[in-house]
Design a protein around this motif. Sequence first.
Motif, PDB file in Angstrom:
ATOM      1  N   ILE A 115       0.676  -1.042   0.183  1.00  9.55           N
ATOM      2  CA  ILE A 115       0.029   0.110   0.097  1.00  9.55           C
ATOM      3  C   ILE A 115       0.922   1.153   0.309  1.00  9.55           C
ATOM      4  O   ILE A 115       0.724   1.895  -0.548  1.00  9.55           O
ATOM      5  N   LEU A 116       2.111   1.706   0.705  1.00  7.23           N
ATOM      6  CA  LEU A 116       3.101   2.405   0.591  1.00  7.23           C
ATOM      7  C   LEU A 116       3.694   2.110  -1.025  1.00  7.23           C
ATOM      8  O   LEU A 116       3.554   3.441  -1.080  1.00  7.23           O
ATOM      9  N   GLY A 117       3.864   1.258  -1.456  1.00 13.10           N
ATOM     10  CA  GLY A 117       3.806   1.646  -2.502  1.00 13.10           C
ATOM     11  C   GLY A 117       3.485   2.175  -3.831  1.00 13.10           C
ATOM     12  O   GLY A 117       3.578   2.730  -4.961  1.00 13.10           O
ATOM     13  N   HIS A 118       1.893   1.388  -3.757  1.00 15.02           N
ATOM     14  CA  HIS A 118       0.925   1.762  -4.396  1.00 15.02           C
ATOM     15  C   HIS A 118       1.135   3.699  -4.611  1.00 15.02           C
ATOM     16  O   HIS A 118      -0.252   4.618  -4.923  1.00 15.02           O
ATOM     17  N   ALA A 119       1.520   4.460  -2.842  1.00 13.68           N
ATOM     18  CA  ALA A 119       0.694   5.289  -2.801  1.00 13.68           C
ATOM     19  C   ALA A 119       2.107   6.329  -2.825  1.00 13.68           C
ATOM     20  O   ALA A 119       1.921   7.628  -2.829  1.00 13.68           O
ATOM     21  N   GLY A 120       3.069   5.532  -3.179  1.00 12.03           N
ATOM     22  CA  GLY A 120       4.208   6.824  -4.367  1.00 12.03           C
ATOM     23  C   GLY A 120       5.365   6.985  -2.759  1.00 12.03           C
ATOM     24  O   GLY A 120       6.488   7.716  -2.373  1.00 12.03           O
ATOM     25  N   LEU A 121       5.682   6.526  -1.738  1.00 15.65           N
ATOM     26  CA  LEU A 121       5.869   6.105  -0.405  1.00 15.65           C
ATOM     27  C   LEU A 121       7.080   5.379   0.129  1.00 15.65           C
ATOM     28  O   LEU A 121       8.298   6.141   0.689  1.00 15.65           O
ATOM     29  N   LEU A 122       7.432   4.222  -1.222  1.00 15.54           N
ATOM     30  CA  LEU A 122       9.332   3.625  -0.795  1.00 15.54           C
ATOM     31  C   LEU A 122      10.157   3.804  -1.636  1.00 15.54           C
ATOM     32  O   LEU A 122      10.750   3.840  -1.727  1.00 15.54           O
ATOM     33  N   ASP A 123       9.844   4.701  -2.841  1.00 18.02           N
ATOM     34  CA  ASP A 123      11.096   5.222  -3.626  1.00 18.02           C
ATOM     35  C   ASP A 123      12.497   5.390  -2.997  1.00 18.02           C
ATOM     36  O   ASP A 123      12.014   7.036  -2.345  1.00 18.02           O
ATOM     37  N   ASP A 124      13.169   5.407  -3.443  1.00 14.31           N
ATOM     38  CA  ASP A 124      14.278   5.332  -2.657  1.00 14.31           C
ATOM     39  C   ASP A 124      14.397   5.430  -0.899  1.00 14.31           C
ATOM     40  O   ASP A 124      15.623   6.373  -0.950  1.00 14.31           O
ATOM     41  N   ARG A 125      13.520   4.398  -1.309  1.00 16.78           N
ATOM     42  CA  ARG A 125      13.585   4.057   0.457  1.00 16.78           C
ATOM     43  C   ARG A 125      14.204   3.195   1.113  1.00 16.78           C
ATOM     44  O   ARG A 125      13.760   1.765   0.012  1.00 16.78           O
ATOM     45  N   ARG A 126      15.005   2.501   1.683  1.00 15.97           N
ATOM     46  CA  ARG A 126      15.148   1.251   2.184  1.00 15.97           C
ATOM     47  C   ARG A 126      13.684   0.670   3.225  1.00 15.97           C
ATOM     48  O   ARG A 126      13.634   1.446   3.468  1.00 15.97           O
ATOM     49  N   VAL A 127      13.507  -0.189   2.729  1.00 17.69           N
ATOM     50  CA  VAL A 127      12.100  -1.187   3.733  1.00 17.69           C
ATOM     51  C   VAL A 127      12.543  -2.375   3.397  1.00 17.69           C
ATOM     52  O   VAL A 127      12.916  -2.889   2.419  1.00 17.69           O
ATOM     53  N   THR A 128      11.393  -3.061   4.392  1.00 16.78           N
ATOM     54  CA  THR A 128      10.924  -4.746   4.023  1.00 16.78           C
ATOM     55  C   THR A 128      10.376  -4.980   3.793  1.00 16.78           C
ATOM     56  O   THR A 128       8.793  -4.505   4.327  1.00 16.78           O
ATOM     57  N   THR A 129      10.006  -6.033   3.817  1.00 18.98           N
ATOM     58  CA  THR A 129       8.402  -7.160   4.209  1.00 18.98           C
ATOM     59  C   THR A 129       8.018  -8.613   4.141  1.00 18.98           C
ATOM     60  O   THR A 129       9.521  -9.129   4.579  1.00 18.98           O
ATOM     61  N   HIS A 130       7.463  -8.833   4.280  1.00 21.89           N
ATOM     62  CA  HIS A 130       7.349 -10.719   4.583  1.00 21.89           C
ATOM     63  C   HIS A 130       8.578 -11.043   3.649  1.00 21.89           C
ATOM     64  O   HIS A 130       8.193 -10.891   2.423  1.00 21.89           O
TER      65      HIS A 130
END
Length: 324
Positions: A115-130
């Motif tokens: 959902i964060l990705g669809h909202a455009g909040l993951l660009d150029d950010r370090r993230v994780t998921t399952h």
Amino acid sequence: MSVQAVAIVIHEGVQALDVAGPVDVFTEANTYLDGAERYEIMLVAADRAPLRASNGMRMMADLTFEEALGGFDIILVAGGPGLPAAAPDPRLVQWVKTAPSRASIYGSICTGAFILGHAGLLDDRRVTTHWQDAQALAAKFPKAKVEPDLIYVRDGRLITSAGVTAGIDLTLALVGQRHGAEIALKVAKRLVVVAQRQGGQSQFSPYLTAPADPASPIARIQDHVMANIKGRHTLGSLAAVIGMSPRTFLRHFVQETGITPHEFIERARVDAARMMLEGSDRPLKTVAYDCGFGSADRMRIVFSARLGVTPAQYRASFRRAEPA
């Protein structure tokens, strides 16, 4: 300190533990805090109609998106098994887009990262998921810097966690940062969970990323690497094991696993070293040699880059105690 307003974003098909875990951590923390420091937790959704979680449980929002117009200290989007493939609810995406402007800390639990990705909040950010969905997250949002083997990742005000129960680790970390390690430990004991798996602890073994067909040439290569973890492996030597040209082997490996042979080898070595550090007192230089790093210095560089901690710090945090 003042009361912290926490919004947990829910939706149809939400993973119940993605909601209950963080809520229980904040609620238990309140038992050790005075009124001015407590957490006020609200479930937020598109409307107040009862939602059905992925396990069949029903839950209901405290606030709708239209009502939740004010600021929050923390906003977390709960995940759900359907999120990686499903078309997102536009109302959900639109509200989450505003999270950076209305919260001091914002992020996701498990597949809420989609959902964060669809909202455009993951660009150029370090993230994780399952871990099972990390490759899909990276493919769907190629500008995101997906860390597939960490319990949680914090990049500035953005914080994301691995699968399901890792949401407990994330919220314990937030409680610890605000109120100190002693409070976080008390909460962990009350919930009968590990005091805190640090963000640097790997959430899964790269061995689990083997191809679906255990008899495939690529699976044979992975088995070969794991059986000879301290050996020197080159593209040419690995290709020779299955009788392919290096170029053809590289193409097939990436197509089947989503990563390069070099990446797999490094993940496998880190995982082997983790197991040795957790389960033995071998000197670091011995662990480094046995796992194919060549030197303790090289192992330290790789651990620091991948897990955010040195091998010595990892051992100090995660060493398994001997049974009494």
